[in-house]
Enzyme design. Structure first.
Site, PDB file in Angstrom:
ATOM      1  N   ARG A   1     -12.569  15.203   8.217  1.00  0.00           N
ATOM      2  CA  ARG A   1     -13.267  15.609   6.980  1.00  0.00           C
ATOM      3  C   ARG A   1     -14.714  15.994   7.287  1.00  0.00           C
ATOM      4  NH1 ARG A   1     -11.641  10.347   3.665  1.00  0.00           N
ATOM      5  NH2 ARG A   1      -9.839  10.067   4.990  1.00  0.00           N
TER       6      ARG A   1
ATOM      7  N   ARG B   1      -2.618  -2.107  -3.415  1.00  0.00           N
ATOM      8  CA  ARG B   1      -3.830  -1.313  -3.218  1.00  0.00           C
ATOM      9  C   ARG B   1      -3.732  -0.107  -4.144  1.00  0.00           C
ATOM     10  NH1 ARG B   1      -5.096   3.281   1.077  1.00  0.00           N
ATOM     11  NH2 ARG B   1      -7.296   3.504   0.618  1.00  0.00           N
TER      12      ARG B   1
ATOM     13  N   GLY C   1     -11.405   1.014  12.760  1.00  0.00           N
ATOM     14  CA  GLY C   1     -10.951   1.418  14.104  1.00  0.00           C
ATOM     15  C   GLY C   1     -12.062   1.727  15.093  1.00  0.00           C
TER      16      GLY C   1
ATOM     17  N   GLU D   1      -8.331  -5.664   4.691  1.00  0.00           N
ATOM     18  CA  GLU D   1      -8.169  -5.306   3.279  1.00  0.00           C
ATOM     19  C   GLU D   1      -6.955  -5.994   2.668  1.00  0.00           C
ATOM     20  OE1 GLU D   1      -8.813  -1.461   5.067  1.00  0.00           O
ATOM     21  OE2 GLU D   1      -9.538  -0.722   3.142  1.00  0.00           O
TER      22      GLU D   1
ATOM     23  N   ASN E   1     -10.612   6.586  10.778  1.00  0.00           N
ATOM     24  CA  ASN E   1     -10.315   8.007  10.576  1.00  0.00           C
ATOM     25  C   ASN E   1     -11.175   8.548   9.446  1.00  0.00           C
ATOM     26  OD1 ASN E   1      -8.356   8.819  12.441  1.00  0.00           O
ATOM     27  ND2 ASN E   1      -6.829   7.587  11.364  1.00  0.00           N
TER      28      ASN E   1
ATOM     29  N   GLY F   1     -15.490   1.360  14.542  1.00  0.00           N
ATOM     30  CA  GLY F   1     -16.541   0.339  14.470  1.00  0.00           C
ATOM     31  C   GLY F   1     -16.173  -0.942  15.207  1.00  0.00           C
TER      32      GLY F   1
ATOM     33  N   ASN G   1       0.871  -1.171   0.000  1.00  0.00           N
ATOM     34  CA  ASN G   1       0.000   0.000   0.000  1.00  0.00           C
ATOM     35  C   ASN G   1       0.907   1.218   0.000  1.00  0.00           C
ATOM     36  OD1 ASN G   1      -1.796   2.045   0.479  1.00  0.00           O
ATOM     37  ND2 ASN G   1      -2.775   1.092   2.255  1.00  0.00           N
TER      38      ASN G   1
ATOM     39  N   LYS H   1       3.321   0.768   3.120  1.00  0.00           N
ATOM     40  CA  LYS H   1       3.011  -0.315   4.069  1.00  0.00           C
ATOM     41  C   LYS H   1       3.092  -1.636   3.330  1.00  0.00           C
ATOM     42  CE  LYS H   1      -0.542   2.203   6.456  1.00  0.00           C
ATOM     43  NZ  LYS H   1      -1.960   2.347   6.436  1.00  0.00           N
TER      44      LYS H   1
ATOM     45  N   HIS I   1     -13.274   2.696   0.122  1.00  0.00           N
ATOM     46  CA  HIS I   1     -13.321   1.598   1.118  1.00  0.00           C
ATOM     47  C   HIS I   1     -13.966   0.333   0.540  1.00  0.00           C
ATOM     48  CE1 HIS I   1     -13.472   4.851   4.511  1.00  0.00           C
ATOM     49  NE2 HIS I   1     -12.236   4.414   4.373  1.00  0.00           N
TER      50      HIS I   1
ATOM     51  N   ARG J   1     -11.265   8.047  20.833  1.00  0.00           N
ATOM     52  CA  ARG J   1     -10.940   7.768  22.250  1.00  0.00           C
ATOM     53  C   ARG J   1     -10.797   9.070  23.017  1.00  0.00           C
ATOM     54  NH1 ARG J   1      -6.412   3.759  20.075  1.00  0.00           N
ATOM     55  NH2 ARG J   1      -6.444   5.462  18.598  1.00  0.00           N
TER      56      ARG J   1
HETATM   57  P1  ADP Z   1      -7.877   4.548   9.106  1.00  0.00           P
HETATM   58  O1  ADP Z   1      -9.083   5.175   8.509  1.00  0.00           O
HETATM   59  O2  ADP Z   1      -6.709   5.494   9.232  1.00  0.00           O
HETATM   60  O3  ADP Z   1      -7.524   3.182   8.555  1.00  0.00           O
HETATM   61  P2  ADP Z   1      -8.623   3.085  11.485  1.00  0.00           P
HETATM   62  O4  ADP Z   1      -9.658   2.229  10.880  1.00  0.00           O
HETATM   63  O5  ADP Z   1      -7.371   2.449  11.962  1.00  0.00           O
HETATM   64  O6  ADP Z   1      -8.283   4.329  10.615  1.00  0.00           O
HETATM   65  O7  ADP Z   1      -9.304   3.837  12.723  1.00  0.00           O
HETATM   66  C1  ADP Z   1      -8.553   4.712  13.528  1.00  0.00           C
HETATM   67  C2  ADP Z   1      -9.480   5.353  14.533  1.00  0.00           C
HETATM   68  O8  ADP Z   1     -10.071   4.317  15.344  1.00  0.00           O
HETATM   69  C3  ADP Z   1      -8.759   6.240  15.540  1.00  0.00           C
HETATM   70  O9  ADP Z   1      -8.681   7.551  15.084  1.00  0.00           O
HETATM   71  C4  ADP Z   1      -9.680   6.162  16.732  1.00  0.00           C
HETATM   72  O10 ADP Z   1     -10.558   7.245  16.677  1.00  0.00           O
HETATM   73  C5  ADP Z   1     -10.484   4.901  16.570  1.00  0.00           C
HETATM   74  N1  ADP Z   1     -10.316   3.968  17.683  1.00  0.00           N
HETATM   75  C6  ADP Z   1      -9.356   3.028  17.841  1.00  0.00           C
HETATM   76  N2  ADP Z   1      -9.539   2.383  19.028  1.00  0.00           N
HETATM   77  C7  ADP Z   1     -10.639   2.908  19.625  1.00  0.00           C
HETATM   78  C8  ADP Z   1     -11.356   2.690  20.833  1.00  0.00           C
HETATM   79  N3  ADP Z   1     -10.960   1.757  21.711  1.00  0.00           N
HETATM   80  N4  ADP Z   1     -12.453   3.440  21.087  1.00  0.00           N
HETATM   81  C9  ADP Z   1     -12.832   4.382  20.222  1.00  0.00           C
HETATM   82  N5  ADP Z   1     -12.227   4.639  19.067  1.00  0.00           N
HETATM   83  C10 ADP Z   1     -11.134   3.925  18.759  1.00  0.00           C
END
Ligand code: ADP
Length: 399
Positions: free
Chosen positions: A243, A92, A333, A386, A213, A335, A7, A14, A182, A287
């Site tokens: 965003r 990717r 992250g 992914e 994110n 979800g 990626n 990555k 996505h 968080r």
């Molecule tokens: P990306 O879109 O960069 O791939 P990710 O899917 O890794 O992002 O999601 C990252 C986000 O997940 C972080 O910014 C954070 O807000 C959220 N996150 C990770 N762990 C937790 C948690 N335990 N509780 C709430 N949000 C979390």
């Protein structure tokens, strides 16, 4: 069969090396600050090899790929004995436009197609091309490479859902339309959901909520994407970490005139300083927002409320689009990790018969149903993967 998944970003790269006999990851890592100075973190996951985590000189992506191959094959950090053990590379690629509705083996024609989509994703596609060219330069033309597109899964979206209500010539001449992103993640979790539910994908109406994110929602009917919340770019749909999501152009024009902001600066604000960060003034990380809200920060609470509300009303829209829903999936992250977010969203959806089992919802990091036995709609947490999809598509295509 061993497949390297790449990626490539503009200054980062990555990677994961898969053993496809077991679908396990043998090593993974990240090159950063390519073209600036350079840093490589390489983590072997088989044997007892140490992690390599050091600054190294990475003037271009070719040096980055060479450094990755060097670590993958080295006596000290390696997991394979030579480069010839790597059978193929899966990349990717962010934007495939209307050219690509599935993954493809890369050849000169495909490279032209990817380059033709550069104007649609000016930050991402050129970096993806650089990653492919770097692999060719280091590994030679005989190692097959496959492109897996973020947009491809959404190419089944019907015209009524992808057409913008602007003069039609902008679509006909310039292909301005909703593309969605996505797609690799939505495809993977929708497939897993069908397996978890023990039904053929063709019979199911699913809604996939990818919340990280960047966040997007996808309506999947009969295994095909029929609508998604991101658009021509990943800026729109839900409010995200930074965003803005859905926005009135008139308000954007008002702000630009009032503060004498040009279009590039405005888009920077909408991409990087908006979303839950912009509303809360606290953070883009959920968080941090949950912690701030617990301490009484009202704007952090508003940012979270607004996010839950947008997810819930987008889900509601997709229930209408599909005239029903059998399962709702939470991934990425936020979800996968935030039980509070999932609960808050599902509270809007009790009219559909969604009922959350709090004990199941409190679990983390695994595939699980979080609905009660009486819930009319299945609710699922499914960690996305992914990279595995890219490795599987690559394997299938090079056969
Ligand atoms: P990306 O879109 O960069 O791939 P990710 O899917 O890794 O992002 O999601 C990252 C986000 O997940 C972080 O910014 C954070 O807000 C959220 N996150 C990770 N762990 C937790 C948690 N335990 N509780 C709430 N949000 C979390």
């Amino acid at each position: 069969m061993k497949i390297l998944v790449i990626n490539a970003g503009s200054s980062s790269l990555k990677y994961q090396l898969f053993d496809m006999d077991t679908e396990s990851v043998m090593a993974k890592g990240l090159c950063e600050r390519i073209g600036i100075d350079g840093h490589l973190k390489h983590t072997p996951l088989v044997g007892d090899k140490p992690v390599f985590n050091e600054d190294i000189n990475l003037p271009t992506h070719s040096e980055a790929i060479a450094a990755v191959i060097d670590k993958l094959t080295s006596a000290e950090y390696g997991v394979v004995s030579s480069m010839s053990e790597i059978d193929a590379v899966g990349h990717r690629v962010v934007h495939g436009g209307e050219y690509f509705s599935s993954s493809v083996v890369i050849n000169d024609e495909v490279m032209k197609g990817i380059a033709a989509c550069n104007p649609f994703a000016p930050l991402h596609n050129p970096a993806n091309i650089t990653g492919i060219e770097a692999c060719t330069a280091v590994m030679g033309k005989n190692v097959p490479q496959v492109a897996v597109f973020d947009t491809a899964f959404h190419q089944t979206i019907p015209a009524k859902a992808f057409t913008y209500a602007i003069p039609y010539e902008y679509y006909e001449k310039d292909k301005v339309r909703r593309y969605g992103f996505h797609g690799t993640s939505h495809r993977y979790v929708a497939g897993r959901a069908a397996e978890m539910m023990g039904k053929p994908a063709e019979e199911l109406k699913l809604i996939s909520c990818h919340m990280g994110n960047g966040s997007s929602i996808c309506a999947v009917m009969g295994g095909k994407s029929v609508d998604t919340s991101m658009g021509f770019t990943p800026l729109v749909g839900l409010p995200m970490g930074t965003r803005c999501g859905q926005m009135d152009m008139g308000a954007v024009q008002f702000i630009m005139h009032k503060y004498n902001i040009d279009i590039d600066e405005m888009l920077n604000i909408l991409n990087k300083k908006s979303g839950v960060l912009g509303v809360s003034g606290v953070s883009s990380d959920f968080r941090d927002l949950e912690a701030a809200m617990e301490k009484g920060n009202e704007r952090a609470g508003l940012a979270l409320d607004l996010f839950h509300y947008w997810v819930a009303k987008t889900v509601g829209g997709y229930v209408a689009a599909m005239n029903g829903v059998d399962g709702i999936i939470f991934t990425a992250g936020v979800g996968e990790n935030s039980a509070e977010t999932r609960k808050a969203i599902c509270e809007y959806l009790t009219y559909l018969g969604c009922e959350v089992d709090d004990a199941a919802n409190a679990q983390r990091g695994k595939e699980i149903f979080i609905n009660t036995p009486d819930s009319r709609v299945k609710l699922m947490v499914i960690p996305t993967n992914e990279e595995l999809v890219i490795a599987r598509d690559t394997k299938a295509l090079i056969g």
